[in-house]
Design an enzyme around this catalytic site. Sequence first.
Site, PDB file in Angstrom:
ATOM      1  N   ASP A  68      -7.259 -18.199  23.595  1.00  0.00           N
ATOM      2  CA  ASP A  68      -8.282 -18.953  22.883  1.00  0.00           C
ATOM      3  C   ASP A  68      -8.697 -18.096  21.699  1.00  0.00           C
ATOM      4  O   ASP A  68      -9.407 -17.101  21.863  1.00  0.00           O
ATOM      5  CB  ASP A  68      -9.463 -19.225  23.832  1.00  0.00           C
ATOM      6  CG  ASP A  68     -10.639 -19.881  23.114  1.00  0.00           C
ATOM      7  OD1 ASP A  68     -10.521 -20.187  21.910  1.00  0.00           O
ATOM      8  OD2 ASP A  68     -11.681 -20.078  23.769  1.00  0.00           O
ATOM      9  N   GLU A 107      -8.078 -27.438  21.655  1.00  0.00           N
ATOM     10  CA  GLU A 107      -9.061 -26.814  22.541  1.00  0.00           C
ATOM     11  C   GLU A 107      -9.664 -27.779  23.566  1.00  0.00           C
ATOM     12  O   GLU A 107      -9.699 -27.469  24.753  1.00  0.00           O
ATOM     13  CB  GLU A 107     -10.153 -26.125  21.713  1.00  0.00           C
ATOM     14  CG  GLU A 107      -9.627 -24.845  21.072  1.00  0.00           C
ATOM     15  CD  GLU A 107     -10.454 -24.362  19.890  1.00  0.00           C
ATOM     16  OE1 GLU A 107     -11.548 -24.912  19.651  1.00  0.00           O
ATOM     17  OE2 GLU A 107      -9.995 -23.435  19.201  1.00  0.00           O
ATOM     18  N   ASP A 121     -17.040 -30.212  22.451  1.00  0.00           N
ATOM     19  CA  ASP A 121     -16.698 -28.800  22.273  1.00  0.00           C
ATOM     20  C   ASP A 121     -17.352 -28.258  21.000  1.00  0.00           C
ATOM     21  O   ASP A 121     -16.875 -28.499  19.900  1.00  0.00           O
ATOM     22  CB  ASP A 121     -15.163 -28.671  22.203  1.00  0.00           C
ATOM     23  CG  ASP A 121     -14.692 -27.229  22.016  1.00  0.00           C
ATOM     24  OD1 ASP A 121     -15.538 -26.336  21.881  1.00  0.00           O
ATOM     25  OD2 ASP A 121     -13.467 -27.015  22.008  1.00  0.00           O
TER      26      ASP A 121
END
Lengths: 622, 179
Positions: A25, A183, A205
Amino acid sequence: MALLQISEPGESTAPHQHRLAVGIDLGTTNSLVATVRSGEAGTLANEQGEHLLPSVVRYVENAAPVIGRQAHEDAASDPHNTISSVKRFMGRGIEDVRGDAAGYEFIETESVPRIRTVAGDVSAVEVSSEILAALKQRAEQSLGDALEGVVITVPAYFDDAQRQATKDAAKLAGLNVLRLLNEPTAAAVAYGLDTGSEGVHAIYDLGGGTFDISILRLNRGVFEVLATAGDSALGGDDMDAAIADWIAEQAGVGLDNAYVHRRVIQEARRVKEALTDSERASIKVELHNSDVWEGELTKEGFDLLIDGLIKKTLIPCRRALRDAGVTVDEIMEVVMVGGSTRVPRVREKVEEFFTRPPLVDIDPDKVVAIGAALQADILAGNKPDDEMLLLDVSPLSLGIETMGGLVEKVIPRNTTIPVARAQEFTTFKDGQTAMAVHVLQGERELVDDCRSLARFELRGIPPMVAGAARILVTFQVDADGLLEVTAREQTSGTESSVQVKPSYGLEDSEIERMLRDNFEHAKDDVEARKLREQQVEADRVYEAISAALEEDGEALLNEDERTSINACLQAMKDARDSGAASDIKRAIDAADKATADFAARRMDASINKALSGHTLDEFKDG
Amino acid sequence: MQIDSTRNYFELFGLPVGFEVDVQSLTERYRDLQRSVHPDRFTNATDRERRLSMQQASLINEAYQSLKEPLKRARYLLELAGVGIDDGSNTVMDTTFLMQQMELRETLGEVAEQPEPLVALEDFAAEVESMINDLMSQLSSCFSDNSEQALNTAHGLSLQLQFLYRLREEAEEREEALL
């Protein structure tokens, strides 16, 4: 989610052929790396036991850059050479970064803008590659072997240039990218596999610098993204900036000085975090000439400062629902991802919008990396029987410039990828022999309001009267969301194509140069690296063809065909063991050619097999 | 290998050619096909197989999108039948329909000035929706008739539907602006 104990280097408990693959990430504020071991996904810590790596790189003179926590702590004392939130600059041109420069000195170049530091001028791609390299090192240290592949997450709303920049950074860090994964989709994987909930979910998100909303349907292991929307320049950083501006206003100072700016921003961030659990937070910050300003911000005051920002996230939520063709009532659950969803006001407003309390039980910082690790494990081939499949979409419309500065959309936003679409164009002048193709991304109708991705020219069109030529322009978006455009004149077969290298991207030659710069002894290492690359590729191809032969060789090939493929394989193996890089490449190409029909037959066979299950099922039912 | 263009989208999913499609069954077949050809299944394969997988997955996505939504499905069926390929540029639209469209557009334009704009917009959307449903059932009977004349009528209906879809989109955009 249970975190795994870190095993001693070299002590491998994994079964044979387990390929080391990790999920990364690469965040605006923090980055993480995670992997699956013994069936459990977990993030990897550094030697100090810290999982989050602050996405901060400090460049120093005549030494390697400092990355992570230490760099973050140095930011206030060395603001010009310490780069944070570099993700905001990925795939961006000089005019994009000017308004958002955060005190850095940007230099305009022919391709990407660069930031001036004591260690030389660096591009956003290079800064990001330092962060990726640090995570790679961490992973290889704790897993005890070299990584075979990585899945790197990107905001769903990243455009082609931003995705390409991310892939370039990975290449520069020496990583083999198995997939760029959105993501929110990664979060859904981590979450969905954990709970097994079927139905339509919304993933909200809000990270440090980007906002995404994804609406997806989970059905028997298939994660189908229905729509995604967002803002690739909206996040927790903007909350910090809002508090910082408020402090500056209260204290009656400006934030032009880079040192003061960094100190105020850091204090603003501390205040924001403090207000997660308390009703008020006191502020103390050193301004110019050691003047110290003290004050207090209440939770209500903070809410007022950020309400506008939160509202900006709800507009994409509405659009995503509409594009997905679902109503708020059909959403089973809303999952919160990203550090900024810790802010209580964000949770309140999201609950109000979706009319149900959002799920916050998975650590919003780690969930994306864990989802990426799960996907990496599957893509690496460690779970051949797994039924999981991700069907993602391309977030923004892709089009082409037509007469009058207008954009004609070829692939509308939220189209499932991979996708190929073709559109026919023609010449508008008699005898016209060339046509410019200008590729754009965005929702607006005017070229000037969309992002320019690439320009190329189709030449050698035979002279004809206006309107007689038939030029077929094909857009192909792959599973990473990256675009390739081909133009072909139908009557003559003249062809021209580009792998869209974004207007603000790096040329392959630039990447090559940077890679070379990273190796101290230029020439020898480049040759050695090329040979090694071809050897690895030969191994990969050998393994792939052997596996295919084992699976379908008997069923789909006759003896002659098997013999000739085996001969090519042997030749490739010999070249790999004793040949130069160019010999190996030739042998790989030959093996590829020899298996062309076989590959096509295999694909057909698997399609027929997938359908035969159905005919059978329905036959039984009927 | 080039994409197998001899198979039409219905055959690709093993479904009978026709306007009535069981979307549930289509979707299940779609997922199973993607499970077997999607690029995620080919990350360790040769470049050629990866390329093939991307082409096949693209084709299956395109086919699914074309059959899932009724108007797209109608247009695809007409394309298969070779009806109205020139797509509207020289098709004469029904004047009554065009008049009605202009009125609808006018109503939509004035929504903001209504005392309760959102309620007015909701009524408007309901009206458009019922017109869409009406056209849809007409379309369905044309396809079951399947004569040349019926297909020509279907072509006209599909163009009208396109107008209404666009209108519905504009109504949604307006709603977004009002909120």
